[in-house]
Design a protein around this motif. Structure first.
Motif, PDB file in Angstrom:
ATOM      1  N   ASN A  35       0.825  -1.215   0.000  1.00  0.00           N
ATOM      2  CA  ASN A  35       0.000   0.000   0.000  1.00  0.00           C
ATOM      3  C   ASN A  35       0.854   1.258   0.000  1.00  0.00           C
ATOM      4  N   GLU A  36       2.155   1.086  -0.238  1.00  0.00           N
ATOM      5  CA  GLU A  36       3.067   2.226  -0.177  1.00  0.00           C
ATOM      6  C   GLU A  36       4.078   2.178  -1.312  1.00  0.00           C
ATOM      7  N   ILE A  37       4.491   3.356  -1.775  1.00  0.00           N
ATOM      8  CA  ILE A  37       5.563   3.428  -2.786  1.00  0.00           C
ATOM      9  C   ILE A  37       6.567   4.485  -2.334  1.00  0.00           C
ATOM     10  N   PRO A  38       7.393   4.152  -1.334  1.00  0.00           N
ATOM     11  CA  PRO A  38       8.377   5.143  -0.866  1.00  0.00           C
ATOM     12  C   PRO A  38       9.361   5.540  -1.955  1.00  0.00           C
ATOM     13  N   GLU A  39       9.662   4.600  -2.887  1.00  0.00           N
ATOM     14  CA  GLU A  39      10.617   4.918  -3.943  1.00  0.00           C
ATOM     15  C   GLU A  39      10.083   5.965  -4.913  1.00  0.00           C
ATOM     16  N   LEU A  40       8.782   6.005  -5.111  1.00  0.00           N
ATOM     17  CA  LEU A  40       8.201   7.040  -5.974  1.00  0.00           C
ATOM     18  C   LEU A  40       8.205   8.387  -5.253  1.00  0.00           C
ATOM     19  N   ILE A  41       7.940   8.347  -3.962  1.00  0.00           N
ATOM     20  CA  ILE A  41       7.974   9.587  -3.182  1.00  0.00           C
ATOM     21  C   ILE A  41       9.368  10.193  -3.219  1.00  0.00           C
ATOM     22  N   SER A  42      10.395   9.360  -3.040  1.00  0.00           N
ATOM     23  CA  SER A  42      11.761   9.888  -3.075  1.00  0.00           C
ATOM     24  C   SER A  42      12.130  10.382  -4.464  1.00  0.00           C
ATOM     25  N   ALA A  43      11.652   9.683  -5.504  1.00  0.00           N
ATOM     26  CA  ALA A  43      11.934  10.130  -6.873  1.00  0.00           C
ATOM     27  C   ALA A  43      11.355  11.518  -7.122  1.00  0.00           C
ATOM     28  N   LEU A  44      10.139  11.737  -6.676  1.00  0.00           N
ATOM     29  CA  LEU A  44       9.511  13.052  -6.842  1.00  0.00           C
ATOM     30  C   LEU A  44      10.279  14.123  -6.071  1.00  0.00           C
ATOM     31  N   GLU A  45      10.718  13.776  -4.868  1.00  0.00           N
ATOM     32  CA  GLU A  45      11.476  14.738  -4.055  1.00  0.00           C
ATOM     33  C   GLU A  45      12.805  15.095  -4.712  1.00  0.00           C
ATOM     34  N   GLY A  47      13.291  15.302  -7.904  1.00  0.00           N
ATOM     35  CA  GLY A  47      13.084  16.087  -9.115  1.00  0.00           C
ATOM     36  C   GLY A  47      12.593  15.315 -10.321  1.00  0.00           C
ATOM     37  N   TYR A  48      12.376  14.021 -10.183  1.00  0.00           N
ATOM     38  CA  TYR A  48      11.792  13.267 -11.297  1.00  0.00           C
ATOM     39  C   TYR A  48      10.369  13.758 -11.535  1.00  0.00           C
ATOM     40  N   ARG A  49      10.050  13.952 -12.809  1.00  0.00           N
ATOM     41  CA  ARG A  49       8.701  14.415 -13.160  1.00  0.00           C
ATOM     42  C   ARG A  49       8.055  13.526 -14.223  1.00  0.00           C
ATOM     43  N   SER A  50       8.847  12.715 -14.893  1.00  0.00           N
ATOM     44  CA  SER A  50       8.309  11.782 -15.879  1.00  0.00           C
ATOM     45  C   SER A  50       8.137  10.425 -15.204  1.00  0.00           C
ATOM     46  N   ILE A  51       6.903   9.949 -15.159  1.00  0.00           N
ATOM     47  CA  ILE A  51       6.564   8.721 -14.462  1.00  0.00           C
ATOM     48  C   ILE A  51       6.050   7.721 -15.493  1.00  0.00           C
ATOM     49  N   LEU A  62      -2.173   2.882  -7.266  1.00  0.00           N
ATOM     50  CA  LEU A  62      -1.265   3.252  -6.186  1.00  0.00           C
ATOM     51  C   LEU A  62      -0.333   4.381  -6.616  1.00  0.00           C
ATOM     52  N   VAL A  63       0.223   4.272  -7.821  1.00  0.00           N
ATOM     53  CA  VAL A  63       1.067   5.337  -8.356  1.00  0.00           C
ATOM     54  C   VAL A  63       0.260   6.632  -8.465  1.00  0.00           C
ATOM     55  N   GLY A  64      -0.954   6.518  -8.976  1.00  0.00           N
ATOM     56  CA  GLY A  64      -1.804   7.689  -9.132  1.00  0.00           C
ATOM     57  C   GLY A  64      -2.119   8.363  -7.816  1.00  0.00           C
ATOM     58  N   ARG A  65      -2.337   7.573  -6.786  1.00  0.00           N
ATOM     59  CA  ARG A  65      -2.640   8.140  -5.468  1.00  0.00           C
ATOM     60  C   ARG A  65      -1.455   8.920  -4.932  1.00  0.00           C
ATOM     61  N   VAL A  66      -0.240   8.355  -5.080  1.00  0.00           N
ATOM     62  CA  VAL A  66       0.959   9.044  -4.597  1.00  0.00           C
ATOM     63  C   VAL A  66       1.175  10.353  -5.364  1.00  0.00           C
ATOM     64  N   LEU A  67       0.966  10.308  -6.674  1.00  0.00           N
ATOM     65  CA  LEU A  67       1.116  11.530  -7.472  1.00  0.00           C
ATOM     66  C   LEU A  67       0.105  12.585  -7.048  1.00  0.00           C
ATOM     67  N   ALA A  68      -1.139  12.165  -6.820  1.00  0.00           N
ATOM     68  CA  ALA A  68      -2.194  13.106  -6.432  1.00  0.00           C
ATOM     69  C   ALA A  68      -1.936  13.709  -5.058  1.00  0.00           C
ATOM     70  N   GLU A  69      -1.333  12.913  -4.178  1.00  0.00           N
ATOM     71  CA  GLU A  69      -1.085  13.382  -2.822  1.00  0.00           C
ATOM     72  C   GLU A  69       0.220  14.173  -2.694  1.00  0.00           C
ATOM     73  N   SER A  70       1.022  14.152  -3.743  1.00  0.00           N
ATOM     74  CA  SER A  70       2.285  14.890  -3.708  1.00  0.00           C
ATOM     75  C   SER A  70       2.012  16.385  -3.857  1.00  0.00           C
ATOM     76  N   ASN A  71       3.051  17.162  -3.621  1.00  0.00           N
ATOM     77  CA  ASN A  71       2.917  18.612  -3.779  1.00  0.00           C
ATOM     78  C   ASN A  71       3.283  19.070  -5.185  1.00  0.00           C
ATOM     79  N   VAL A  72       3.497  18.105  -6.079  1.00  0.00           N
ATOM     80  CA  VAL A  72       3.887  18.449  -7.444  1.00  0.00           C
ATOM     81  C   VAL A  72       2.632  18.786  -8.263  1.00  0.00           C
ATOM     82  N   PRO A  73       2.571  19.985  -8.840  1.00  0.00           N
ATOM     83  CA  PRO A  73       1.411  20.348  -9.659  1.00  0.00           C
ATOM     84  C   PRO A  73       1.268  19.400 -10.851  1.00  0.00           C
ATOM     85  N   ARG A  74       0.033  19.111 -11.222  1.00  0.00           N
ATOM     86  CA  ARG A  74      -0.210  18.183 -12.325  1.00  0.00           C
ATOM     87  C   ARG A  74       0.499  18.620 -13.594  1.00  0.00           C
TER      88      ARG A  74
END
Length: 268
Positions: A35-45, A47-51, A62-74
Motif C-alpha cells: 500500500n506504499e511506494i516510498p521509492e516514488l515519493i523519493s523520486a519526486l522529491e 526532481g523526477y517528473r516523468s513517471i 497506487l502510483v496515481g494516489r501518490v502523485l495526487a497526494e504529492s505537492n507536485v502540480p499536475r
C-alpha cells in the motif's frame, strides 16, 4: 532537467523513472501489491517528473494516489501508461476506451501525457481499431501524445498504412547489451523519439570501461552510460528503489561526453 520535443511539439523530460516494480513485495515484478511506494515519493522529491507506468504493472492506482497526494502540480508531471496487447483490452474499440478511461481514473487526472500500445498487435484490424481509439482520445485532448512500445520496423510499417497521427515515441530496449542500432537509426530518421527501457544494462567488461571513462568527468560508469543515451536523443527511464542511486541517475546535466568518448562507447 532537460527536455526533448516530441514530433507533435510536446516537451518530454529526457529522464524519467520506471515503476514496474514499485509498490510490490520484494520489488518483484509479479510481487503482491503493497500500500506504499516510498521509492516514488523519493523520486519526486529528487526532481523526477516523468513517471512511466503501465496497466500490466498492476499499480496504476497506487502510483496515481501518490502523485495526487504529492505537492507536485499536475502540469509539472509527465505521466505515461500503456495499454496491453491482450484481448481484454483490444478486442473492440469499447474495450480500449474502457481501458483508457480506467487509467485516467487510476491516475486521478483528466488527461495522460503519453499513452502507448505496450506490445505489437499482430492482428491488423485490431491494431487499426486500437490506434483509432488512441487518435480519438488524442484529438479530444485526453491524451497529449500517443505512441507504441516494443514495435519493430515491420510493425511501424503496418501502422503507417492507416495512422492519421504519427506515433510520438517507440519505447524499446536500448542499452549496451541490446544496442538495437538499426531500429534506433530508423526512429531518429523518422522523427519518432526512442525511449529506452533497461537503459543501463551492460556486460561486465563494458561496465569496467565506463567506470574508467567516468573518472575524467568525476561521474560513475552508470552516469556516463545514461549521459551517452541522452546525448544521442534517447529518452531514458532508469528505475531504482535506492534513493542514492535515484539521485545519481538524474545527476546528468552538469557534464557532456566528448565526441571521442561517445565513439568509444559506440564501439564497446
Amino acid at each position: 532537467m532537460e527536455y526533448i520535443t516530441l514530433n507533435n511539439g510536446l516537451k518530454m523530460p529526457i529522464v524519467g523513472t520506471g515503476t514496474n516494480t514499485y509498490g510490490k513485495v520484494s520489488h518483484e515484478y509479479n510481487g503482491a501489491l503493497t500500500n506504499e511506494i516510498p521509492e516514488l515519493i523519493s523520486a519526486l522529491e529528487l526532481g523526477y517528473r516523468s513517471i512511466d507506468g503501465a496497466i500490466m504493472y498492476r499499480n496504476e492506482e497506487l502510483v496515481g494516489r501518490v502523485l495526487a497526494e504529492s505537492n507536485v502540480p499536475r502540469e509539472e508531471l509527465f505521466i505515461t501508461t500503456k495499454v496491453p496487447a491482450n484481448e481484454e483490452y483490444i478486442s473492440s474499440k469499447e474495450a480500449t476506451r474502457a481501458a483508457i478511461d480506467n487509467s485516467l481514473k487510476n491516475f486521478q487526472t483528466d488527461y495522460l501525457d503519453l499513452l502507448l500500445i505496450h506490445f505489437p498487435i499482430e492482428d491488423k484490424v485490431q491494431l487499426k481499431n486500437t490506434w483509432e481509439v488512441f487518435e480519438e482520445y488524442y484529438e479530444a485532448g485526453k491524451l497529449k501524445a500517443i505512441g507504441v512500445s516494443n514495435f519493430g520496423k515491420n510493425h511501424l510499417d503496418v501502422l503507417k498504412e492507416f495512422a492519421n497521427v504519427k506515433p510520438a515515441v517507440n519505447q524499446i530496449q536500448v542499452n549496451l547489451k541490446e544496442p538495437n542500432k538499426d531500429l534506433l537509426a530508423i526512429l531518429l530518421e523518422e522523427g519518432i523519439t526512442p525511449v529506452a527501457w533497461g537503459p543501463m544494462k551492460a556486460e561486465i567488461h563494458q561496465k569496467e570501461a565506463l567506470d574508467e571513462m567516468g573518472k575524467a568527468y568525476n561521474k560513475s560508469g552508470a552516469q556516463v552510460l545514461l549521459r551517452y543515451q541522452i546525448q544521442r536523443g534517447v529518452v531514458v527511464i532508469p528505475k531504482s528503489h535506492n534513493c542514492k542511486n535515484q539521485a545519481s541517475n538524474i545527476d546528468l546535466f552538469d557534464f557532456e561526453l566528448s565526441a571521442e568518448d561517445v565513439e568509444k562507447i559506440n564501439n564497446l
